[in-house]
Design a protein around this motif. Structure first.
Motif, PDB file in Angstrom:
ATOM      1  N   SER A 131       0.629  -2.010   8.943  1.00 53.65           N
ATOM      2  CA  SER A 131       0.336  -2.285   7.531  1.00 53.65           C
ATOM      3  C   SER A 131       1.418  -1.783   6.581  1.00 53.65           C
ATOM      4  O   SER A 131       1.537  -2.253   5.458  1.00 53.65           O
ATOM      5  N   HIS A 132       2.239  -0.808   7.027  1.00 55.85           N
ATOM      6  CA  HIS A 132       3.238  -0.203   6.155  1.00 55.85           C
ATOM      7  C   HIS A 132       4.654  -0.345   6.724  1.00 55.85           C
ATOM      8  O   HIS A 132       5.531   0.447   6.405  1.00 55.85           O
ATOM      9  N   PRO A 172       0.833  -1.209   0.000  1.00 58.60           N
ATOM     10  CA  PRO A 172       0.000   0.000   0.000  1.00 58.60           C
ATOM     11  C   PRO A 172       0.863   1.253   0.000  1.00 58.60           C
ATOM     12  O   PRO A 172       1.915   1.303   0.634  1.00 58.60           O
ATOM     13  N   THR A 173       0.408   2.264  -0.723  1.00 61.78           N
ATOM     14  CA  THR A 173       1.146   3.521  -0.801  1.00 61.78           C
ATOM     15  C   THR A 173       1.083   4.261   0.528  1.00 61.78           C
ATOM     16  O   THR A 173       0.016   4.355   1.148  1.00 61.78           O
ATOM     17  N   ASP A 215      -1.710   9.013   5.355  1.00 56.31           N
ATOM     18  CA  ASP A 215      -1.366   7.964   6.325  1.00 56.31           C
ATOM     19  C   ASP A 215      -0.381   8.437   7.383  1.00 56.31           C
ATOM     20  O   ASP A 215      -0.289   7.847   8.458  1.00 56.31           O
TER      21      ASP A 215
END
Length: 315
Positions: free
Chosen positions: A217-218, A27-28, A77
């Motif tokens: 998540s990142h 994900p970006t 984010d």
């Protein structure tokens, strides 16, 4: 009669599904910031190609209030904010991580006033422009405290960052709480500095915050970001003139004024990060404890929020 599904076919389908999932792009990571000189090493990393091939996108905003709104609305984010702004975000219910320290202001954030106003006490009865939902509110509280004034002693005018210069030049305000590039322009227009972050050592700190869920998540992308950022910061500090020549255009400031602004702050290098994001003396945790107390006393926080903020990227 229902057909009997072939076990081998089911196994192949499952294997294909797993393979497709494992090949899905990461994900970006969308990072929002305002035009503050202390954030520019992020853009230097992008200019150097250190983000190439990685899902990292820098999102520009005109002011901090828009950054905070975008973070709350999950349009970004990660948010580049000051410590007091991170406390405000935590008050809105988010579990946050401070994962990077950009800068510590040693005079880069200022109160500029018209000639004839030479001290903070002379703001009594005057109009002061400020971003009331961002760092300006904290600077205002500390200014009033140190000057022995109250908010009733002057007129507070909400002015977004991008309108600071126009508000001063038009006479809408007599003074403004601001920073570069507006600082340099207003000084050139004859404004006088009557207060700055020099009077607040260690309090005006710019950081990168993410939600706990974003850290999970990142995690790989965030590790890439951190490595690229410090590589770019090293390059910037090795040759600030060359970096300023390119980066000054992003915030519409003269390159000499940009280098002067950098001299009014500490761009935190990696060894310093370990101290600031650690648990020992010099940790931001101790700074935030003092800041939370000040903000509650000034009515900028309604409740303690430090339980919702953690430092660093360790699990």
């Amino acid at each position: 009669m229902m057909p009997i599904r072939h076990p081998m076919r089911i196994g192949l389908l499952l294997a294909l599904s797993i393979a497709l999932l494992s090949c899905s792009p990461a994900p970006t990571l969308r990072i929002g910031s305002n035009p503050w000189p202390g954030y520019l090493a992020l853009y230097h990393a992008r200019d150097l190609g250190l983000f190439d091939g990685h899902p990292i996108r820098l999102v520009d905003f005109d002011n901090t209030e828009d950054v905070l709104r975008a973070f709350r609305n999950r349009a970004i984010d990660a948010a580049a904010v000051t410590l007091d702004e991170a406390l405000h975000l935590a008050e809105s219910g988010a579990d946050l991580r401070i994962i990077l320290v950009f800068s510590i202001s040693h005079g880069a954030d200022v109160v500029l006033a018209r000639p004839g106003i030479d001290t903070p006490q002379q703001l009594r009865g005057r109009r002061l422009g400020v971003e009331t939902n961002a760092l300006g509110a904290y600077m205002l509280a500390r200014l009033l405290e140190q000057a022995g004034l109250s908010s009733q002693d002057l007129t507070i005018v909400h002015v977004p960052l991008q309108e600071h210069e126009a508000a001063y030049r038009s006479g809408k305000v007599d003074a403004v709480i601001t920073f570069d590039p507006q600082r340099s322009r207003l000084l050139a227009a004859g404004a006088r500095e009557i207060f700055s972050s020099r009077a607040l050592p260690g309090e005006v700190v710019d950081v990168l915050v993410v939600r706990e869920e974003t850290l999970r998540s990142h995690r790989t992308v965030l590790a890439t970001l951190e490595t690229a950022y410090f590589q770019a910061l090293t390059q910037l500090q090795r040759d600030p003139q060359a970096a300023a020549g390119t980066l000054s255009r992003r915030i519409q400031i003269d390159s000499a004024d940009l280098m002067a602004a950098w001299n009014l702050m500490e761009l935190a290098e990696q060894p310093r990060q370990h101290i600031l994001l650690g648990d020992g003396p010099g940790s931001l945790h101790h700074t935030m404890q003092r800041m939370q107390q000040v903000m509650q006393q000034a009515g900028l926080l309604s409740q303690p929020v430090l339980q919702s903020i953690r430092l660093g990227t360790a699990p």
